[in-house]
Design a protein around this motif. Structure first.
Motif, PDB file in Angstrom:
ATOM      1  N   MET A 232      31.162  28.780 104.307  1.00 14.05           N
ATOM      2  CA  MET A 232      29.783  29.247 104.246  1.00 14.05           C
ATOM      3  C   MET A 232      29.438  29.984 105.527  1.00 14.05           C
ATOM      4  SD  MET A 232      26.265  27.209 103.647  1.00 14.05           S
ATOM      5  CE  MET A 232      26.128  27.660 101.944  1.00 14.05           C
ATOM      6  N   ASN A 233      28.718  31.053 105.392  1.00 17.89           N
ATOM      7  CA  ASN A 233      28.287  31.874 106.507  1.00 17.89           C
ATOM      8  C   ASN A 233      27.042  31.246 107.141  1.00 17.89           C
ATOM      9  OD1 ASN A 233      28.294  34.028 108.225  1.00 17.89           O
ATOM     10  ND2 ASN A 233      27.630  35.515 106.717  1.00 17.89           N
ATOM     11  N   ILE A 234      27.098  30.972 108.435  1.00 26.53           N
ATOM     12  CA  ILE A 234      25.990  30.322 109.138  1.00 26.53           C
ATOM     13  C   ILE A 234      25.659  31.116 110.391  1.00 26.53           C
ATOM     14  CG2 ILE A 234      25.246  28.249 110.379  1.00 26.53           C
ATOM     15  CD1 ILE A 234      27.217  26.668 108.616  1.00 26.53           C
ATOM     16  N   ARG A 235      24.390  31.254 110.687  1.00 24.69           N
ATOM     17  CA  ARG A 235      23.925  31.833 111.940  1.00 24.69           C
ATOM     18  C   ARG A 235      22.869  30.901 112.512  1.00 24.69           C
ATOM     19  NH1 ARG A 235      27.784  34.097 111.507  1.00 24.69           N
ATOM     20  NH2 ARG A 235      28.298  36.285 111.638  1.00 24.69           N
ATOM     21  N   GLU A 236      22.918  30.704 113.821  1.00 24.57           N
ATOM     22  CA  GLU A 236      21.931  29.879 114.516  1.00 24.57           C
ATOM     23  C   GLU A 236      21.104  30.741 115.441  1.00 24.57           C
ATOM     24  OE1 GLU A 236      23.332  26.558 116.737  1.00 24.57           O
ATOM     25  OE2 GLU A 236      23.737  25.394 114.929  1.00 24.57           O
ATOM     26  N   VAL A 237      19.807  30.471 115.450  1.00 27.43           N
ATOM     27  CA  VAL A 237      18.888  31.104 116.392  1.00 27.43           C
ATOM     28  C   VAL A 237      18.550  30.037 117.422  1.00 27.43           C
ATOM     29  CG1 VAL A 237      16.578  32.080 116.672  1.00 27.43           C
ATOM     30  CG2 VAL A 237      17.945  32.662 114.654  1.00 27.43           C
ATOM     31  N   ARG A 238      18.813  30.350 118.698  1.00 32.11           N
ATOM     32  CA  ARG A 238      18.507  29.398 119.760  1.00 32.11           C
ATOM     33  C   ARG A 238      18.216  30.146 121.047  1.00 32.11           C
ATOM     34  NH1 ARG A 238      24.527  27.753 119.135  1.00 32.11           N
ATOM     35  NH2 ARG A 238      25.502  28.787 120.892  1.00 32.11           N
ATOM     36  N   GLN A 239      17.609  29.441 121.996  1.00 34.42           N
ATOM     37  CA  GLN A 239      17.258  30.054 123.273  1.00 34.42           C
ATOM     38  C   GLN A 239      18.499  30.581 123.963  1.00 34.42           C
ATOM     39  OE1 GLN A 239      14.842  27.312 125.587  1.00 34.42           O
ATOM     40  NE2 GLN A 239      13.389  28.962 125.844  1.00 34.42           N
ATOM     41  N   HIS A 240      18.331  31.745 124.594  1.00 32.68           N
ATOM     42  CA  HIS A 240      19.441  32.383 125.292  1.00 32.68           C
ATOM     43  C   HIS A 240      18.857  33.126 126.485  1.00 32.68           C
ATOM     44  CE1 HIS A 240      23.374  34.151 125.782  1.00 32.68           C
ATOM     45  NE2 HIS A 240      22.822  35.358 125.819  1.00 32.68           N
ATOM     46  N   GLY A 241      19.008  32.557 127.657  1.00 30.54           N
ATOM     47  CA  GLY A 241      18.408  33.176 128.846  1.00 30.54           C
ATOM     48  C   GLY A 241      16.898  33.228 128.710  1.00 30.54           C
TER      49      GLY A 241
ATOM     50  N   GLU B 263      13.282  24.621 121.429  1.00 29.31           N
ATOM     51  CA  GLU B 263      13.593  24.625 122.855  1.00 29.31           C
ATOM     52  C   GLU B 263      14.327  23.358 123.281  1.00 29.31           C
ATOM     53  OE1 GLU B 263      10.011  25.437 124.960  1.00 29.31           O
ATOM     54  OE2 GLU B 263       9.906  27.498 124.227  1.00 29.31           O
ATOM     55  N   ASN B 264      14.172  22.276 122.515  1.00 26.55           N
ATOM     56  CA  ASN B 264      14.848  21.026 122.837  1.00 26.55           C
ATOM     57  C   ASN B 264      16.275  20.977 122.285  1.00 26.55           C
ATOM     58  OD1 ASN B 264      14.401  20.706 120.111  1.00 26.55           O
ATOM     59  ND2 ASN B 264      13.175  18.845 120.300  1.00 26.55           N
ATOM     60  N   GLY B 265      16.698  22.008 121.554  1.00 23.97           N
ATOM     61  CA  GLY B 265      18.055  22.083 121.021  1.00 23.97           C
ATOM     62  C   GLY B 265      18.246  21.476 119.642  1.00 23.97           C
ATOM     63  N   LYS B 266      17.219  20.827 119.115  1.00 26.25           N
ATOM     64  CA  LYS B 266      17.327  20.217 117.789  1.00 26.25           C
ATOM     65  C   LYS B 266      16.973  21.228 116.701  1.00 26.25           C
ATOM     66  CE  LYS B 266      16.375  15.532 119.269  1.00 26.25           C
ATOM     67  NZ  LYS B 266      15.542  14.346 119.088  1.00 26.25           N
ATOM     68  N   ILE B 267      17.656  21.120 115.562  1.00 21.58           N
ATOM     69  CA  ILE B 267      17.362  22.008 114.438  1.00 21.58           C
ATOM     70  C   ILE B 267      15.955  21.699 113.937  1.00 21.58           C
ATOM     71  CG2 ILE B 267      17.961  22.624 112.062  1.00 21.58           C
ATOM     72  CD1 ILE B 267      20.876  22.041 112.764  1.00 21.58           C
ATOM     73  N   ARG B 268      15.121  22.730 113.885  1.00 24.47           N
ATOM     74  CA  ARG B 268      13.749  22.532 113.433  1.00 24.47           C
ATOM     75  C   ARG B 268      13.451  23.264 112.140  1.00 24.47           C
ATOM     76  NH1 ARG B 268       9.835  25.980 114.166  1.00 24.47           N
ATOM     77  NH2 ARG B 268      10.161  27.934 115.218  1.00 24.47           N
ATOM     78  N   ALA B 269      14.362  24.171 111.734  1.00 22.90           N
ATOM     79  CA  ALA B 269      14.177  24.882 110.470  1.00 22.90           C
ATOM     80  C   ALA B 269      15.535  25.352 109.965  1.00 22.90           C
ATOM     81  CB  ALA B 269      13.256  26.085 110.661  1.00 22.90           C
ATOM     82  N   GLN B 270      15.650  25.433 108.639  1.00 23.04           N
ATOM     83  CA  GLN B 270      16.875  25.919 108.019  1.00 23.04           C
ATOM     84  C   GLN B 270      16.493  26.682 106.761  1.00 23.04           C
ATOM     85  OE1 GLN B 270      20.106  23.172 107.981  1.00 23.04           O
ATOM     86  NE2 GLN B 270      21.020  24.062 106.164  1.00 23.04           N
ATOM     87  N   ASP B 271      17.043  27.880 106.598  1.00 23.52           N
ATOM     88  CA  ASP B 271      16.735  28.724 105.441  1.00 23.52           C
ATOM     89  C   ASP B 271      18.023  29.239 104.828  1.00 23.52           C
ATOM     90  OD1 ASP B 271      13.916  28.637 105.753  1.00 23.52           O
ATOM     91  OD2 ASP B 271      14.029  30.170 107.308  1.00 23.52           O
ATOM     92  N   THR B 272      18.016  29.367 103.504  1.00 19.74           N
ATOM     93  CA  THR B 272      19.122  29.996 102.802  1.00 19.74           C
ATOM     94  C   THR B 272      18.763  31.456 102.596  1.00 19.74           C
ATOM     95  OG1 THR B 272      19.685  27.947 101.672  1.00 19.74           O
ATOM     96  CG2 THR B 272      20.510  29.992 100.700  1.00 19.74           C
TER      97      THR B 272
END
Length: 75
Positions: free
Chosen positions: A1-10, A54-63
């Motif tokens: 399955m194709n997955i992308r994560e959005v997270r803080q970066h700099g 910002e705390n690193g925990k998954i807060r949302a997931q969308d297909t």
């Protein structure tokens, strides 16, 4: 399955593939990074987008569904 994560970066928000240490895209806001992740997933046939707070925990997931391929033959 194709997955992308959005997270803080700099100072911005990055779009990361699974187990990636480098972002495939960096945007100034979380919303812009989420839209970029949606575009990437749609272009790659769909998949799951996960957003980490910002705390690193998954807060949302969308297909994300596959995008329309303008080169696809009709007939």
């Amino acid at each position: 399955m194709n997955i992308r994560e959005v997270r803080q970066h700099g100072d911005g928000w990055g779009v990361f593939g699974p187990n990636a240490s480098r972002a495939s895209a960096v945007e100034p806001t979380q919303a812009a990074a989420q839209q970029r992740a949606r575009d990437i997933l749609a272009n790659q046939g769909g998949g799951e987008m996960r957003t980490r707070g910002e705390n690193g925990k998954i807060r949302a997931q969308d297909t994300i569904k596959p995008g329309n391929d303008p080169r696809r033959s009709r007939g």
